[in-house]
Design an enzyme around this catalytic site. Structure first.
Site, PDB file in Angstrom:
ATOM      1  N   SER A  11       0.850  -1.191   0.000  1.00  6.18           N
ATOM      2  CA  SER A  11       0.000   0.000   0.000  1.00  6.18           C
ATOM      3  C   SER A  11       0.882   1.236   0.000  1.00  6.18           C
ATOM      4  O   SER A  11       1.640   1.469   0.950  1.00  6.18           O
ATOM      5  CB  SER A  11      -0.879   0.014   1.251  1.00  6.18           C
ATOM      6  OG  SER A  11      -1.337   1.334   1.460  1.00  6.18           O
ATOM      7  N   HIS A  70      -8.148   1.022  -4.293  1.00  7.16           N
ATOM      8  CA  HIS A  70      -9.085   0.804  -3.188  1.00  7.16           C
ATOM      9  C   HIS A  70      -9.756   2.139  -2.886  1.00  7.16           C
ATOM     10  O   HIS A  70      -9.148   3.025  -2.280  1.00  7.16           O
ATOM     11  CB  HIS A  70      -8.296   0.272  -1.973  1.00  7.16           C
ATOM     12  CG  HIS A  70      -9.109   0.137  -0.726  1.00  7.16           C
ATOM     13  ND1 HIS A  70      -8.537  -0.090   0.510  1.00  7.16           N
ATOM     14  CD2 HIS A  70     -10.458   0.174  -0.513  1.00  7.16           C
ATOM     15  CE1 HIS A  70      -9.494  -0.169   1.422  1.00  7.16           C
ATOM     16  NE2 HIS A  70     -10.658  -0.005   0.824  1.00  7.16           N
ATOM     17  N   MET A  72     -12.037   4.497  -0.934  1.00  9.84           N
ATOM     18  CA  MET A  72     -12.730   4.738   0.345  1.00  9.84           C
ATOM     19  C   MET A  72     -13.387   6.101   0.203  1.00  9.84           C
ATOM     20  O   MET A  72     -12.977   7.087   0.837  1.00  9.84           O
ATOM     21  CB  MET A  72     -11.728   4.691   1.505  1.00  9.84           C
ATOM     22  CG  MET A  72     -11.229   3.282   1.797  1.00  9.84           C
ATOM     23  SD  MET A  72      -9.685   3.246   2.724  1.00  9.84           S
ATOM     24  CE  MET A  72      -8.512   3.342   1.368  1.00  9.84           C
ATOM     25  N   MET A 141     -11.429  -6.002   5.123  1.00  8.24           N
ATOM     26  CA  MET A 141     -10.634  -5.060   5.916  1.00  8.24           C
ATOM     27  C   MET A 141     -10.351  -5.684   7.282  1.00  8.24           C
ATOM     28  O   MET A 141     -11.281  -6.099   7.974  1.00  8.24           O
ATOM     29  CB  MET A 141     -11.393  -3.743   6.122  1.00  8.24           C
ATOM     30  CG  MET A 141     -11.608  -2.897   4.883  1.00  8.24           C
ATOM     31  SD  MET A 141     -10.102  -2.449   4.000  1.00  8.24           S
ATOM     32  CE  MET A 141      -9.223  -1.494   5.236  1.00  8.24           C
TER      33      MET A 141
HETATM   34  C1  DX5 Z   1      -6.435   1.536   5.374  1.00  8.56           C
HETATM   35  C2  DX5 Z   1      -5.889   1.204   4.004  1.00  8.56           C
HETATM   36  C3  DX5 Z   1      -4.772   0.239   4.001  1.00  8.56           C
HETATM   37  C4  DX5 Z   1      -3.541   0.707   4.744  1.00  8.56           C
HETATM   38  C5  DX5 Z   1      -2.814  -0.500   5.228  1.00  8.56           C
HETATM   39  O1  DX5 Z   1      -7.600   2.273   5.245  1.00  8.56           O
HETATM   40  O2  DX5 Z   1      -6.928   0.665   3.194  1.00  8.56           O
HETATM   41  O3  DX5 Z   1      -4.439  -0.177   2.679  1.00  8.56           O
HETATM   42  O4  DX5 Z   1      -2.679   1.465   3.959  1.00  8.56           O
HETATM   43  O5  DX5 Z   1      -1.742  -0.073   5.971  1.00  8.56           O
HETATM   44  P1  DX5 Z   1      -1.000  -1.014   7.030  1.00  8.56           P
HETATM   45  O6  DX5 Z   1      -0.482  -2.195   6.238  1.00  8.56           O
HETATM   46  O7  DX5 Z   1       0.056  -0.148   7.568  1.00  8.56           O
HETATM   47  O8  DX5 Z   1      -2.038  -1.441   8.014  1.00  8.56           O
HETATM   48 ZN    ZN Z   2      -6.405  -0.291   1.233  1.00  7.98          ZN
END
Ligand code: DX5
Ligand code: ZN
Length: 222
Positions: A11, A70, A72, A141
């Protein structure tokens, strides 16, 4: 879509945005399969990140690998189309953010792009009964969306197992992705539960040697 059995998708939320192109090239050269591109709108989630222009910039910079967007964001449809035009390979969204989930999925697929649906820790999987056959990816998630660096929520493992059963019963080629708090400990738990695609932000970008980190993460997949 990459056909590998297991996919590691760093990510970029945890990368250095000041040198994003280089970061993406480095992490791909280090063995990453996909790039996970987190889009936040300060409305659906309490944070604000990057839009389609940044996706286009990565393509123009020469990035050819799979970009897993992704979303959001609420609403979904217009920006989903902008991301497809900007070079996304897959666009996933949260069903709560679309008034007409079936229409949103097909608006993505009609453009030749893959579509995914994302489930928060407190979201029910019921909607999958009606749309699972239309999906290329289901994302569970394992944190509440909005921020990187949060701790893995263990109840997501049960959800991953449930979705694994639903995918196997559907008999379709649907990837099962997990996102949030993935590290050397939790990647094994998530893979054992049935995930095959792993998003990791801070566990990769907060280390000095991406190649070693990705190799270690991969070795923990069961
Ligand atoms: C959270 C994101 C994730 C995030 C994951 O809302 O969708 O993709 O970047 O980060 P880590 O791996 O640090 O939990
Ligand atoms: Zn994500």
């Amino acid at each position: 879509m990459n056909d590998s059995k297991y996919i590691i998708a760093p990510s970029i939320l945890a990368s250095n945005f000041a040198t994003l192109g280089e970061e993406v090239v480095n992490v791909l050269n280090a063995g990453a399969d996909w790039i996970h591109f987190d889009v936040m709108d300060n409305h659906y989630v309490p944070n604000l990140t990057i839009g389609p222009m940044v996706c286009r910039s990565l393509r123009d910079y020469g990035v050819k690998e799979f970009i897993d967007v992704h979303l959001m964001i609420d609403p979904v449809d217009e920006l989903a189309q902008s991301f497809i035009k900007a070079g996304a390979d897959l666009v996933s969204f949260h069903p709560e953010a679309s008034k007409h989930v079936h229409r949103s999925i097909h608006a993505i697929k009609d453009q030749g792009c893959k579509a995914g649906l994302v489930f928060n820790p407190a979201s029910s999987l019921n909607i999958l009964e009606n749309v699972i056959e239309d999906l290329d990816l289901i994302l569970i998630m394992s944190v509440n969306p909005g921020f990187g660096g949060q701790s893995f929520i263990h109840s997501s493992l049960e959800k991953i197992s449930q979705v694994r059963k639903m995918i196997d019963a559907a008999g379709k080629d649907i990837r099962l992705e997990v996102d949030g708090g993935i590290n050397n400990e939790t990647i094994g738990l998530a893979s054992k539960a049935g995930a095959d695609t792993f998003v990791a932000g801070s566990a990769i970008f907060n280390t000095d040697n991406y190649e070693q980190t990705i190799k270690t993460l991969r070795s923990k997949i069961i």
